[in-house]
Design an enzyme around this catalytic site. Structure first.
Site, PDB file in Angstrom:
ATOM      1  N   GLY A 296      -1.377   3.011   2.434  1.00 23.52           N
ATOM      2  CA  GLY A 296      -0.397   2.548   3.415  1.00 23.52           C
ATOM      3  C   GLY A 296       0.983   3.113   3.161  1.00 23.52           C
TER       4      GLY A 296
ATOM      5  CG  ASP B 270       8.638  -1.439   3.449  1.00 27.55           C
ATOM      6  OD1 ASP B 270       7.684  -1.070   2.726  1.00 27.55           O
ATOM      7  OD2 ASP B 270       9.679  -1.937   2.992  1.00 27.55           O
ATOM      8  N   GLY B 271       5.864   0.835   4.045  1.00 25.43           N
ATOM      9  CA  GLY B 271       5.548   2.163   3.517  1.00 25.43           C
ATOM     10  C   GLY B 271       6.389   2.566   2.322  1.00 25.43           C
TER      11      GLY B 271
ATOM     12  NE  ARG C  40      -1.192   6.898  -8.152  1.00 27.74           N
ATOM     13  CZ  ARG C  40      -1.444   5.670  -7.760  1.00 27.74           C
ATOM     14  NH1 ARG C  40      -0.943   4.645  -8.402  1.00 27.74           N
ATOM     15  NH2 ARG C  40      -2.214   5.453  -6.729  1.00 27.74           N
TER      16      ARG C  40
ATOM     17  CG  ASP D 128      -7.903  -2.003  -3.127  1.00 24.84           C
ATOM     18  OD1 ASP D 128      -8.472  -3.062  -3.457  1.00 24.84           O
ATOM     19  OD2 ASP D 128      -6.677  -1.927  -2.914  1.00 24.84           O
TER      20      ASP D 128
ATOM     21  CG  ASP E 250      -2.869   1.332  -7.317  1.00 26.04           C
ATOM     22  OD1 ASP E 250      -2.176   2.358  -7.421  1.00 26.04           O
ATOM     23  OD2 ASP E 250      -3.430   1.004  -6.266  1.00 26.04           O
TER      24      ASP E 250
END
Ligand code: AMP
Ligand code: MG
Length: 487
Positions: A94, A127-128, A178, A254, A264
């Site tokens: 996203g 909002d990305g 990353r 995910d 993550d």
């Protein structure tokens, strides 16, 4: 000059090309005034990227996705995932983009990926964007994990975008660059499986085999072997997390890789006092991803992977269940073996130590920790001093001295190897109070504490003068630590 520096690296777009159904070509949002906050010079050089170039205006624009290098096809990746047990058929990047793949100096193909690069078609209500604090947290913790020899995505750079981002108030925006063996997740296979496009699922699995487990291609059942390889990699990974006291915080499918790399870093933390129920994520109200639950939840995620892979394992899915269950059944044994072997090393007991006595000592050490409160990292580091004859630091930490002394006598009788202990028990981990101190200073424009913390955790096993406070436990007034998902 800059063109020459850049041309040493050719980007590839293999994922974009070979798995186009899972890749949406996309562009990063324009950063109004990008400013490099931290660059991993060594990693850059390993990738064949010139740190001088990455510090140049064009290089910094590359690191936020505003300069697309030759050969790169930035894409947002589609994936699904079980989040806190509930299935979301469509998650995807996203706020992130896969810039492309590069080959490092050792010939390994790696993903270069940007997080916080603006809304994509998968952004839903988000909002990305990402903000400076959490992106620096990922940078610090992932580089610390790497230095602890734990498989992980790496951090190449954090660039402040110059944009103010609305969170709980307004915070400075940032993009993390990353690097990973790949960004294939359990959720990637779940997504492909849900499309009912068997050919796509197979192509994705073949891609994973080629990238991470080439030996599986020659196995009698390559997809069962792929599954078995992921099971083994994750059993080993989660054992390593447990051994250093790491709590991932959001082990959704995910956020679990096929490669076996940690990925993550959101609401993650190293625990201070040993506590099986340790949770740091403000949204994990039930404690699903608490420290002691991590092996069980990894196994649960792998069961979801097995479900996604059944049609590959056998054309008749009914017949695929038994072998998949059998492979998954190996997780517990592999995990236990990795964990208890690691624990014995933490106690300085080598493989040939009398194994029943060594196992009893591991159990005894856990009982001492549970009797707590005992700082997990410091306990083992101080035990190393005890192995060298100085019992005072560790005796000063425990509550029940009589029980500890009885345990220590049995332990010392096995002749613990202090050097082995110091090579596996870190002096420096990114402790919560130190991370908070570094991030809040950085958010206010002072990068010195961050650099010093990186210096400490970048070489965690060698105690160095001047870094004493990085080896100490949390101050008593530090209180309950919480990290937040809205990163
Ligand atoms: P995470 O739990 O951080 O791995 O994120 C779960 C999902 O939410 C992924 O699909 C992310 O891309 C998406 N996501 C998280 N934060 C944002 C954001 N600020 N804007 C858009 N998508 C986001
Ligand atoms: Mg994620």
């Amino acid at each position: 000059m800059t063109a020459a520096a850049e041309s040493t690296v050719t980007f590839d777009g293999r994922f974009a090309r070979e798995l186009s159904e899972l890749a949406v070509p996309w562009q990063a949002e324009e950063a109004p005034s990008p400013e490099l906050l931290v660059l991993n010079d060594r990693l850059a050089r390993d990738l064949g990227l010139d740190p001088g170039y990455l510090r140049s205006p064009e290089g910094v624009r590359l690191l936020v996705g505003n300069h697309v290098p030759a050969g790169a096809t930035p894409v947002a990746q589609a994936y699904a995932g079980h989040q806190f047990g509930g299935y979301s058929p469509l998650l995807g990047d996203g706020r992130a983009l896969l810039l492309g793949e590069v080959t490092d100096k050792g010939g390994r193909l790696l993903d270069l990926h940007l997080k916080g690069s603006g809304r994509t078609p998968f952004a839903r209500a988000g909002d990305g964007r990402a903000v400076v604090g959490p992106m620096l947290r990922e940078y610090v913790v992932s580089e610390a994990m790497h230095a602890l020899h734990i498989p992980t995505t790496r951090s190449l750079a954090v660039v402040a975008t110059g944009r103010q981002v609305r969170r709980d108030g307004v915070l400075p925006g940032a993009v993390l660059a990353r690097v990973a063996g790949s960004h294939l997740r359990v959720g990637s296979l779940q997504y492909a499986r849900a499309t009912e496009n068997f050919e796509l699922l197979k192509r994705l699995a073949d891609f994973a085999i080629g990238r991470h487990y080439p030996h599986a291609a020659g196995a009698p059942n390559p997809y069962l072997e792929l599954f078995a390889s992921v099971v083994s990699a994750q059993a080993d990974l989660v054992a390593r997390w447990m051994l250093v006291g790491f709590v991932h915080g959001v082990m959704n499918t995910d956020n679990m890789t096929i490669s076996g790399e940690t990925i993550d870093y959101g609401p993650c933390a190293f625990m201070d006092a040993f506590n099986p129920a340790a949770v740091y994520s403000s949204i994990d109200v039930s404690g699903r991803y608490a420290y002691a639950n991590q092996p069980v939840l990894a196994e649960w995620n792998l069961a979801r992977l097995a479900e996604a892979m059944l049609p590959l394992i056998d054309g008749d899915q009914e017949k695929a269940v038994a072998p998949a269950v059998e492979v998954l059944g190996g997780f517990r044994g592999q995990y236990s073996q990795a964990w208890s072997g690691g624990m014995k090393a933490k106690l300085g007991l080598s493989g040939d130590a009398d194994s029943d006595a060594a196992s009893a000592l591991v159990d005894g050490a856990i009982a001492i920790l549970k009797d707590g409160p005992v700082d997990y990292t410091l306990f083992f580091r101080n035990l190393g001093k005890a192995a060298r004859g100085d019992l005072r630091p560790v005796r000063g930490m425990v509550r029940d001295l009589a029980a500890f002394d009885a345990w220590a006598e049995r332990w010392q009788a096995l002749g613990p190897d202090a050097e082995l202990m110091d090579s596996v028990n870190p002096a420096y981990v990114p402790r919560n109070h130190l991370v908070e101190e570094a991030l809040s200073a950085a958010t206010d424009g002072n990068l010195a504490p961050l650099q010093q913390l990186l210096e400490a955790v970048g070489s965690p096993f060698a105690e160095r003068p001047g870094l004493e406070r990085y080896a100490e436990g949390a101050p008593e007034d530090f209180g309950t630590y919480m990290t937040f998902c809205g990163t």
